[in-house]
Design a protein around this motif. Structure first.
Motif, PDB file in Angstrom:
ATOM      1  N   MET A 157       5.627  28.068  17.226  1.00 29.13           N
ATOM      2  CA  MET A 157       4.585  27.494  18.062  1.00 29.13           C
ATOM      3  C   MET A 157       3.671  26.627  17.196  1.00 29.13           C
ATOM      4  SD  MET A 157       1.889  29.582  20.326  1.00 29.13           S
ATOM      5  CE  MET A 157       1.102  28.769  21.616  1.00 29.13           C
ATOM      6  N   ARG A 158       3.480  25.409  17.596  1.00 26.04           N
ATOM      7  CA  ARG A 158       2.644  24.483  16.838  1.00 26.04           C
ATOM      8  C   ARG A 158       1.205  24.551  17.329  1.00 26.04           C
ATOM      9  NH1 ARG A 158       3.578  18.496  14.808  1.00 26.04           N
ATOM     10  NH2 ARG A 158       1.397  18.081  14.462  1.00 26.04           N
ATOM     11  N   ARG A 159       0.258  24.635  16.390  1.00 24.85           N
ATOM     12  CA  ARG A 159      -1.163  24.717  16.733  1.00 24.85           C
ATOM     13  C   ARG A 159      -1.744  23.314  16.852  1.00 24.85           C
ATOM     14  NH1 ARG A 159      -4.265  28.833  13.087  1.00 24.85           N
ATOM     15  NH2 ARG A 159      -5.819  28.237  14.590  1.00 24.85           N
ATOM     16  N   TYR A 160      -2.727  23.199  17.674  1.00 26.90           N
ATOM     17  CA  TYR A 160      -3.458  21.946  17.808  1.00 26.90           C
ATOM     18  C   TYR A 160      -4.092  21.644  16.452  1.00 26.90           C
ATOM     19  CZ  TYR A 160      -6.763  18.556  19.706  1.00 26.90           C
ATOM     20  OH  TYR A 160      -7.482  17.438  19.965  1.00 26.90           O
ATOM     21  N   PRO A 161      -4.009  20.420  15.918  1.00 24.58           N
ATOM     22  CA  PRO A 161      -4.449  20.140  14.548  1.00 24.58           C
ATOM     23  C   PRO A 161      -5.933  20.407  14.301  1.00 24.58           C
ATOM     24  CG  PRO A 161      -3.648  18.133  15.627  1.00 24.58           C
ATOM     25  CD  PRO A 161      -3.440  19.251  16.565  1.00 24.58           C
ATOM     26  N   PHE A 162      -6.751  20.375  15.328  1.00 29.15           N
ATOM     27  CA  PHE A 162      -8.180  20.563  15.111  1.00 29.15           C
ATOM     28  C   PHE A 162      -8.622  22.022  15.223  1.00 29.15           C
ATOM     29  CE2 PHE A 162      -7.882  16.105  16.434  1.00 29.15           C
ATOM     30  CZ  PHE A 162      -8.444  15.511  15.315  1.00 29.15           C
ATOM     31  N   ASP A 163      -7.720  22.926  15.613  1.00 25.26           N
ATOM     32  CA  ASP A 163      -8.073  24.344  15.720  1.00 25.26           C
ATOM     33  C   ASP A 163      -8.559  24.903  14.391  1.00 25.26           C
ATOM     34  OD1 ASP A 163      -7.465  24.418  18.381  1.00 25.26           O
ATOM     35  OD2 ASP A 163      -5.509  25.397  18.138  1.00 25.26           O
ATOM     36  N   GLU A 164      -7.825  24.594  13.332  1.00 26.69           N
ATOM     37  CA  GLU A 164      -8.190  25.100  12.002  1.00 26.69           C
ATOM     38  C   GLU A 164      -9.536  24.535  11.562  1.00 26.69           C
ATOM     39  OE1 GLU A 164      -7.827  27.348   8.543  1.00 26.69           O
ATOM     40  OE2 GLU A 164      -6.784  27.453  10.461  1.00 26.69           O
ATOM     41  N   MET A 165      -9.744  23.253  11.821  1.00 31.78           N
ATOM     42  CA  MET A 165     -11.012  22.636  11.446  1.00 31.78           C
ATOM     43  C   MET A 165     -12.171  23.262  12.238  1.00 31.78           C
ATOM     44  SD  MET A 165     -12.080  18.615  11.213  1.00 31.78           S
ATOM     45  CE  MET A 165     -11.847  18.280  12.942  1.00 31.78           C
ATOM     46  N   GLU A 166     -11.997  23.495  13.519  1.00 30.20           N
ATOM     47  CA  GLU A 166     -13.034  24.136  14.329  1.00 30.20           C
ATOM     48  C   GLU A 166     -13.348  25.544  13.823  1.00 30.20           C
ATOM     49  OE1 GLU A 166     -12.299  23.975  18.521  1.00 30.20           O
ATOM     50  OE2 GLU A 166     -11.870  21.833  18.434  1.00 30.20           O
ATOM     51  N   ARG A 167     -12.309  26.293  13.433  1.00 25.67           N
ATOM     52  CA  ARG A 167     -12.516  27.635  12.895  1.00 25.67           C
ATOM     53  C   ARG A 167     -13.335  27.580  11.609  1.00 25.67           C
ATOM     54  NH1 ARG A 167     -10.747  30.650   9.080  1.00 25.67           N
ATOM     55  NH2 ARG A 167      -9.164  29.195   8.364  1.00 25.67           N
ATOM     56  N   MET A 168     -13.016  26.621  10.724  1.00 24.97           N
ATOM     57  CA  MET A 168     -13.740  26.490   9.463  1.00 24.97           C
ATOM     58  C   MET A 168     -15.194  26.067   9.707  1.00 24.97           C
ATOM     59  SD  MET A 168     -10.724  24.746   7.179  1.00 24.97           S
ATOM     60  CE  MET A 168     -11.776  24.394   5.814  1.00 24.97           C
ATOM     61  N   MET A 169     -15.399  25.156  10.640  1.00 25.85           N
ATOM     62  CA  MET A 169     -16.763  24.720  10.963  1.00 25.85           C
ATOM     63  C   MET A 169     -17.595  25.891  11.495  1.00 25.85           C
ATOM     64  SD  MET A 169     -17.192  21.587  10.107  1.00 25.85           S
ATOM     65  CE  MET A 169     -18.636  21.113  11.006  1.00 25.85           C
ATOM     66  N   GLU A 170     -17.003  26.715  12.319  1.00 24.43           N
ATOM     67  CA  GLU A 170     -17.717  27.882  12.848  1.00 24.43           C
ATOM     68  C   GLU A 170     -18.060  28.858  11.730  1.00 24.43           C
ATOM     69  OE1 GLU A 170     -19.788  30.234  15.266  1.00 24.43           O
ATOM     70  OE2 GLU A 170     -19.045  28.233  15.750  1.00 24.43           O
ATOM     71  N   GLN A 171     -17.171  29.055  10.771  1.00 29.74           N
ATOM     72  CA  GLN A 171     -17.462  29.918   9.633  1.00 29.74           C
ATOM     73  C   GLN A 171     -18.627  29.363   8.816  1.00 29.74           C
ATOM     74  OE1 GLN A 171     -13.722  30.089   7.552  1.00 29.74           O
ATOM     75  NE2 GLN A 171     -13.220  32.109   8.409  1.00 29.74           N
TER      76      GLN A 171
END
Length: 140
Positions: free
Chosen positions: A1-15
């Motif tokens: 399953m391929r993740r949306y490319p911005f999911d990881e960036m959003e997770r890092m921004m929230e951290q």
């Protein structure tokens, strides 16, 4: 399953957002109260009066300057807390400038600070209206 490319960036921004709000970065914690200073400018018989709300600061933490027809109020406050495991740093800085119309006698500017309220008196030279207006001449 391929993740949306911005999911990881959003997770890092929230951290990062959580770390800054909670002060875990070693940097000053974000203070939502770091907005400008509430200033008011009024005129009285002696000149102008500026009232500024700067609660939470000591008198020594406030820098007040009059330059080029503007009054500048700047205040900075820093605290550090250590609980044995980590250190939390809090910084608060506010700055506001207001233009004062008319001529000011800079040598006679006076300021007082009580209970979070800064009051600055900016005297003006005596106005031309106070001088002898001369004799009124009626026109026939």
């Amino acid at each position: 399953m391929r993740r949306y490319p911005f999911d990881e960036m959003e997770r890092m921004m929230e951290q990062m957002r959580r770390a800054v709000y909670e002060g875990r970065t070693g940097l000053p914690a974000f203070d939502a109260g770091n907005r400008g200073i509430n200033l008011s400018l009024d005129e009285d018989d002696d000149g102008y009066v500026v009232v500024a709300d700067v609660p939470g600061f000591e008198k020594e933490e406030i820098d007040l300057r009059f330059e080029d027809g503007s009054l500048s109020v700047e205040a900075s406050h820093e605290t550090s807390e250590e609980d044995g495991v980590s250190a939390r740093h809090h910084a608060r800085h506010v700055h506001e400038r207001i233009h004062v119309p008319g001529e000011i006698i800079e040598e006679e500017i006076a300021a007082s600070y009580h209970n979070g309220v800064l009051e600055v008196h900016l005297p003006t030279p005596e106005s031309v209206d106070d001088e002898d207006p001369g004799t009124r001449i009626d026109i026939d």
